[in-house]
Design a protein around this motif. Structure first.
Motif, PDB file in Angstrom:
ATOM      1  N   PRO A   1       0.739  -1.291  -0.052  1.00  0.00           N
ATOM      2  CA  PRO A   1       0.102   0.025   0.005  1.00  0.00           C
ATOM      3  C   PRO A   1       0.883   1.187   0.027  1.00  0.00           C
ATOM      4  CG  PRO A   1      -0.637  -1.510   1.781  1.00  0.00           C
ATOM      5  CD  PRO A   1       0.482  -1.874   1.134  1.00  0.00           C
ATOM      6  N   VAL A   2       1.962   1.404   0.747  1.00  0.00           N
ATOM      7  CA  VAL A   2       2.790   2.707   0.946  1.00  0.00           C
ATOM      8  C   VAL A   2       3.503   2.891  -0.381  1.00  0.00           C
ATOM      9  CG1 VAL A   2       4.757   3.632   1.766  1.00  0.00           C
ATOM     10  CG2 VAL A   2       3.417   2.158   3.434  1.00  0.00           C
ATOM     11  N   LEU A   3       3.909   1.879  -1.228  1.00  0.00           N
ATOM     12  CA  LEU A   3       4.486   2.152  -2.590  1.00  0.00           C
ATOM     13  C   LEU A   3       3.518   2.573  -3.643  1.00  0.00           C
ATOM     14  CD1 LEU A   3       7.037   1.899  -3.993  1.00  0.00           C
ATOM     15  CD2 LEU A   3       6.484  -0.407  -4.413  1.00  0.00           C
ATOM     16  N   ALA A   4       2.591   1.772  -3.565  1.00  0.00           N
ATOM     17  CA  ALA A   4       1.304   2.030  -4.299  1.00  0.00           C
ATOM     18  C   ALA A   4       0.858   3.504  -4.166  1.00  0.00           C
ATOM     19  CB  ALA A   4      -0.042   1.150  -4.123  1.00  0.00           C
ATOM     20  N   SER A   5       0.898   3.951  -2.782  1.00  0.00           N
ATOM     21  CA  SER A   5       0.490   5.342  -2.817  1.00  0.00           C
ATOM     22  C   SER A   5       1.329   6.367  -3.373  1.00  0.00           C
ATOM     23  CB  SER A   5       0.074   5.571  -0.941  1.00  0.00           C
ATOM     24  OG  SER A   5       0.195   6.947  -0.782  1.00  0.00           O
ATOM     25  N   LEU A   6       2.851   6.095  -2.865  1.00  0.00           N
ATOM     26  CA  LEU A   6       3.550   7.004  -3.481  1.00  0.00           C
ATOM     27  C   LEU A   6       3.670   7.131  -5.220  1.00  0.00           C
ATOM     28  CD1 LEU A   6       7.014   5.833  -1.388  1.00  0.00           C
ATOM     29  CD2 LEU A   6       5.789   8.207  -1.414  1.00  0.00           C
ATOM     30  N   ILE A   7       3.232   5.950  -5.704  1.00  0.00           N
ATOM     31  CA  ILE A   7       3.317   6.024  -7.186  1.00  0.00           C
ATOM     32  C   ILE A   7       2.032   6.484  -7.540  1.00  0.00           C
ATOM     33  CG2 ILE A   7       3.001   4.548  -9.303  1.00  0.00           C
ATOM     34  CD1 ILE A   7       4.736   2.353  -7.816  1.00  0.00           C
ATOM     35  N   GLY A   8       1.217   6.472  -6.792  1.00  0.00           N
ATOM     36  CA  GLY A   8      -0.177   7.223  -7.050  1.00  0.00           C
ATOM     37  C   GLY A   8       0.015   8.661  -6.877  1.00  0.00           C
ATOM     38  N   SER A   9       0.665   9.319  -6.095  1.00  0.00           N
ATOM     39  CA  SER A   9       1.193  10.567  -5.687  1.00  0.00           C
ATOM     40  C   SER A   9       1.970  11.315  -6.919  1.00  0.00           C
ATOM     41  CB  SER A   9       1.822  11.031  -4.565  1.00  0.00           C
ATOM     42  OG  SER A   9       0.880  10.481  -3.544  1.00  0.00           O
ATOM     43  N   LEU A  10       2.770  10.502  -7.509  1.00  0.00           N
ATOM     44  CA  LEU A  10       3.570  10.861  -8.562  1.00  0.00           C
ATOM     45  C   LEU A  10       2.864  10.868  -9.794  1.00  0.00           C
ATOM     46  CD1 LEU A  10       6.738   8.801  -7.946  1.00  0.00           C
ATOM     47  CD2 LEU A  10       6.764  11.229  -7.872  1.00  0.00           C
ATOM     48  N   GLN A  11       1.846   9.874  -9.993  1.00  0.00           N
ATOM     49  CA  GLN A  11       1.264   9.906 -11.146  1.00  0.00           C
ATOM     50  C   GLN A  11       0.015  10.912 -11.001  1.00  0.00           C
ATOM     51  OE1 GLN A  11      -0.597   5.910 -10.844  1.00  0.00           O
ATOM     52  NE2 GLN A  11       0.803   5.171 -12.660  1.00  0.00           N
ATOM     53  N   ALA A  12      -0.413  11.524 -10.213  1.00  0.00           N
ATOM     54  CA  ALA A  12      -1.288  12.488  -9.734  1.00  0.00           C
ATOM     55  C   ALA A  12      -0.486  13.620  -9.995  1.00  0.00           C
ATOM     56  CB  ALA A  12      -1.926  12.524  -8.282  1.00  0.00           C
ATOM     57  N   ALA A  13       0.705  13.927  -9.470  1.00  0.00           N
ATOM     58  CA  ALA A  13       1.484  15.073  -9.857  1.00  0.00           C
ATOM     59  C   ALA A  13       1.795  15.335 -11.403  1.00  0.00           C
ATOM     60  CB  ALA A  13       2.834  14.885  -8.997  1.00  0.00           C
ATOM     61  N   GLU A  14       1.905  14.135 -12.150  1.00  0.00           N
ATOM     62  CA  GLU A  14       2.204  14.250 -13.562  1.00  0.00           C
ATOM     63  C   GLU A  14       0.953  14.809 -14.036  1.00  0.00           C
ATOM     64  OE1 GLU A  14       3.756  10.824 -14.864  1.00  0.00           O
ATOM     65  OE2 GLU A  14       5.617  10.863 -13.632  1.00  0.00           O
ATOM     66  N   ALA A  15      -0.235  14.395 -13.614  1.00  0.00           N
ATOM     67  CA  ALA A  15      -1.389  14.807 -14.368  1.00  0.00           C
ATOM     68  C   ALA A  15      -1.750  16.172 -14.288  1.00  0.00           C
ATOM     69  CB  ALA A  15      -2.544  14.045 -13.693  1.00  0.00           C
ATOM     70  N   TRP A  16      -1.120  17.028 -13.340  1.00  0.00           N
ATOM     71  CA  TRP A  16      -1.388  18.479 -13.206  1.00  0.00           C
ATOM     72  C   TRP A  16      -0.261  18.936 -14.131  1.00  0.00           C
ATOM     73  CZ3 TRP A  16      -5.362  20.461 -10.705  1.00  0.00           C
ATOM     74  CH2 TRP A  16      -5.949  19.980  -9.764  1.00  0.00           C
ATOM     75  N   GLN A  17      -0.654  19.894 -15.045  1.00  0.00           N
ATOM     76  CA  GLN A  17       0.181  20.623 -15.985  1.00  0.00           C
ATOM     77  C   GLN A  17      -0.066  22.172 -15.805  1.00  0.00           C
ATOM     78  OE1 GLN A  17       2.334  19.123 -17.890  1.00  0.00           O
ATOM     79  NE2 GLN A  17       1.540  16.918 -17.837  1.00  0.00           N
ATOM     80  N   PRO A  18       1.065  22.930 -15.918  1.00  0.00           N
ATOM     81  CA  PRO A  18       0.948  24.051 -16.009  1.00  0.00           C
ATOM     82  C   PRO A  18      -0.100  24.819 -16.960  1.00  0.00           C
ATOM     83  CG  PRO A  18       3.171  23.739 -15.873  1.00  0.00           C
ATOM     84  CD  PRO A  18       2.519  22.302 -16.179  1.00  0.00           C
ATOM     85  N   ALA A  19      -0.902  25.857 -16.699  1.00  0.00           N
ATOM     86  CA  ALA A  19      -1.872  26.236 -17.484  1.00  0.00           C
ATOM     87  C   ALA A  19      -0.924  27.011 -18.564  1.00  0.00           C
ATOM     88  CB  ALA A  19      -2.851  27.283 -16.854  1.00  0.00           C
ATOM     89  N   THR A  20      -1.677  26.795 -19.962  1.00  0.00           N
ATOM     90  CA  THR A  20      -1.023  27.661 -21.085  1.00  0.00           C
ATOM     91  C   THR A  20      -1.134  29.315 -21.056  1.00  0.00           C
ATOM     92  OG1 THR A  20      -3.045  27.403 -22.505  1.00  0.00           O
ATOM     93  CG2 THR A  20      -1.293  25.628 -22.649  1.00  0.00           C
ATOM     94  N   THR A  21      -2.196  29.621 -20.028  1.00  0.00           N
ATOM     95  CA  THR A  21      -2.308  30.970 -20.050  1.00  0.00           C
ATOM     96  C   THR A  21      -1.537  31.565 -18.944  1.00  0.00           C
ATOM     97  OG1 THR A  21      -4.203  29.943 -18.773  1.00  0.00           O
ATOM     98  CG2 THR A  21      -4.703  31.188 -20.739  1.00  0.00           C
ATOM     99  N   ASN A  22      -0.427  30.747 -18.328  1.00  0.00           N
ATOM    100  CA  ASN A  22       0.400  31.169 -17.473  1.00  0.00           C
ATOM    101  C   ASN A  22       1.518  32.226 -17.829  1.00  0.00           C
ATOM    102  OD1 ASN A  22      -0.890  29.368 -15.617  1.00  0.00           O
ATOM    103  ND2 ASN A  22       0.833  28.292 -15.136  1.00  0.00           N
ATOM    104  N   GLN A  23       1.956  32.971 -17.046  1.00  0.00           N
ATOM    105  CA  GLN A  23       2.987  33.884 -17.085  1.00  0.00           C
ATOM    106  C   GLN A  23       4.273  32.710 -17.567  1.00  0.00           C
ATOM    107  OE1 GLN A  23       4.036  37.206 -15.079  1.00  0.00           O
ATOM    108  NE2 GLN A  23       2.018  37.766 -14.255  1.00  0.00           N
ATOM    109  N   PRO A  24       5.171  33.452 -18.220  1.00  0.00           N
ATOM    110  CA  PRO A  24       6.287  32.505 -18.759  1.00  0.00           C
ATOM    111  C   PRO A  24       6.983  31.774 -17.587  1.00  0.00           C
ATOM    112  CG  PRO A  24       6.401  34.575 -19.897  1.00  0.00           C
ATOM    113  CD  PRO A  24       5.391  34.869 -18.849  1.00  0.00           C
ATOM    114  N   GLY A  25       7.309  30.541 -17.472  1.00  0.00           N
ATOM    115  CA  GLY A  25       8.074  29.837 -16.498  1.00  0.00           C
ATOM    116  C   GLY A  25       7.253  29.487 -15.156  1.00  0.00           C
ATOM    117  N   ARG A  26       5.852  29.923 -15.098  1.00  0.00           N
ATOM    118  CA  ARG A  26       5.229  29.782 -13.957  1.00  0.00           C
ATOM    119  C   ARG A  26       4.640  28.594 -13.811  1.00  0.00           C
ATOM    120  NH1 ARG A  26       4.569  35.184 -11.760  1.00  0.00           N
ATOM    121  NH2 ARG A  26       6.392  36.144 -12.580  1.00  0.00           N
TER     122      ARG A  26
END
Lengths: 383, 383
Positions: free
Chosen positions: A12-37
């Motif tokens: 479960p711990v490893l699964a949770s860690l991997i889940g967190s990493l995947q969740a982090a990857e699913a979030w992408q900076p918005a294309t409307t952001n200021q450069p580099g944000r």
């Protein structure tokens, strides 16, 4: 945790860690952001995640779509949190920091809701039609002209298609394209992506190259507002609205069109002149085009109502003059959408070249209007 | 106070009331404000007065010119306060609300200091030269082109003078005009007021009409940064700087100039091509023009250093090619200003058509650069 045997990390711990990493990857900076944000970020569900450093604040909220979402403070003094899923496309938003409504310092700024403020782009399944591509590019030209009606210098944008001017003998049709209430002449060029939509359509051979003129439908300058006729009612807002619309009509007909025809390579005749607009701009389009059938041959109303056959006094004259009528709505805009569809069908039965487009899964927002322009541009000036 | 005899209001109390009213009149909304916003306000001393509603905040500051001024909370939950006097012209600023650095929701937004954020305009004695006037207006054109050097689509602005294109046989000189560090291709068009400066000069017959091209001097796209030659030193920042400058030089020489000459009505020869820039853009201008005397005939360096006679290896060849050298600084920029003045004099003694301009009472800021462009534009392309 450094002395924990590795085996404990399994399961479960490893699964949770991997889940967190995947969740982090699913979030992408918005294309409307200021450069580099990195923030705000968006995920596949259309959620917006904002982050702001506010170490001494006691309350920070993300305010989007008229809903406030609380942010949570981290150990580093930053606040983070996310919204519920938003529709595909562009949304105005702001932050509230200890009661102060302020733009998010990480986003670019757009004019809407009567202010320059933050905007965030939710990726859309059909975003390719407004993507920046390596195709020939037109120009979005910012310029000024003097209006006798408003007794002022007016700020406009003019889109000219790729190759415009290379052959000085080649002339183009013109679309007058208006923003909505609380917006201004920058909306279609910025969050509307007008130039990209047109460049891509023209490169694909799906639209005729034409000029697009974007004016400010609110700016009455120093004009005295005309009084409404008897019977308009006494509501001060609707009376003011009447005056504003009247000034804008005079600006367009008496000042803007002559300026454009004198200074751009236009086909300066009714058959090659169209008007369209979104929301308030759609209402202005209806009012102006119905009153001036000798000026415009095509009418586009995006989320701005529709035209009933009963409103057209001489149907034969109308059909003779008006070559295209186009209504559109976001599918979530009810009952306007259903009414407009029925009105378009009634016009078609009466012999008018009328079209109805419904933007799937969107409301009274820019994704509906980008798609509407994309559709309208493929239908207009096809004679 | 309603029962106090009127006489008591006379004397010091009345004087104080009148003083308050006069002081209130002296504060004017900044011209950089969002439409209809009363704050920030500026007075004749050049002070900035900000106001923001932040009912639950415990500390609000106005951050301008690298100094933070505390705002005071009123009974209505708004915070108000003002800065010390600022130089005439344009300044970037921000608010700090309980530790969060955010844009002022009342101002328009400008790109500088590596971010889109608030700007405020202090009225200047000479502001007439960049005022919006009822004169023929050129266009500020936003477009894109593909660069093989940066392997990317680049975003540029092109100013074309009034009447451009009306006579397709008429061709124009071109100035390549660069922004400073932490700024981008929008700076000269927005806070720099390039179009207004040129429109006014051309209307007054004080400058030849020419095209101005504004690129992004930071954007290296997907280009691999070239390694600096032996002896450049090991400081990572200066090594990265070298790579960036090299990519930008290649973009300008190999991609941008050919694109402009192929797509605009240019006089595509060295005699009718100039380069100028402010701060970092001035350094880029020096580097690129000295290396490419066959490409540019005029050099403008605004707050970006100067050129010493010793840097010119073949003075006769230089004089033969370069028709104008222009250095400028704000009078508060020392020792750069004094050095540049001396360098310009030395070049003049050596027979170069060199000019030095000093902007009175300003520092490393946009008022210096607006004035520099105003001066430079009257000197360039006069042969």
């Amino acid at each position: 945790m450094k002395n924990l045997p590795l085996a404990i990390l399994a399961g479960p711990v490893l699964a949770s860690l991997i889940g967190s990493l995947q969740a982090a990857e699913a979030w992408q900076p918005a294309t409307t952001n200021q450069p580099g944000r990195e923030y705000p970020r968006v995920d596949e569900k259309g959620r917006v995640q904002a982050r702001v450093l506010a170490p001494a604040a006691t309350s920070v909220q993300l305010d989007i779509g008229a809903v406030r979402y609380p942010l949570t403070k981290g150990d580093d003094g930053s606040w983070i949190g996310n919204s519920e899923p938003q529709d595909e496309g562009f949304h105005y938003y702001q932050l509230n920091i200890d009661g102060a409504n302020v733009p998010d310092p990480n986003s670019r700024y757009y004019y809407g809701a009567n202010r320059w403020g933050s905007g965030v782009e939710i990726p859309a399944k059909d975003e390719d039609f407004y993507a920046l591509k390596n195709v020939p590019h037109g120009e979005l030209r910012e310029t000024y002209y003097h209006s006798a009606t408003s007794k002022s210098i007016r700020h406009i944008f003019v889109y000219t298609p790729p190759g415009y001017g290379k052959d000085p003998g080649k002339r183009y049709p013109v679309l007058y394209l208006q923003h909505g209430g609380g917006e201004n002449e920058t909306g279609w060029g910025n969050q509307g992506h007008t130039a990209r939509i047109m460049d891509n359509l023209i490169a694909a051979g799906k639209a005729k190259p034409f000029i697009i003129v974007m004016e400010n439908g609110h700016d009455t300058g120093k004009a005295e507002l005309p009084k409404p006729p008897e019977g308009t009612g006494q509501d001060p807002r609707s009376r003011r609205f009447f005056g504003h619309f009247q000034v804008f009509e005079n600006v367009v007909i008496n000042d803007l069109i002559p300026f454009i025809d004198a200074n751009y390579l236009t086909q300066a005749d009714q058959a090659q002149r169209a008007m369209a607009g979104l929301s308030m701009g759609g209402m202005q389009t209806r009012a102006i085009t119905l009153k001036h059938p000798d000026v415009f041959s095509a009418i586009g109303v995006f989320s701005g109502g529709s035209i009933k056959t009963a409103e057209i006094q001489d149907m034969d004259a109308f059909k003779n003059k008006v070559k295209l009528v186009f209504f559109s709505f976001g599918s979530k805009e009810q009952p306007g959408a259903t009414t407009a569809k029925a009105d378009a069908e009634a016009l078609k039965k009466a012999g008018v070249n009328s079209h109805y487009y419904e933007s799937p899964g969107t409301a009274h927002e820019w994704q509906s209007w980008r798609r509407s322009l994309h559709q309208f541009a493929q239908l207009v000036f096809q004679d």
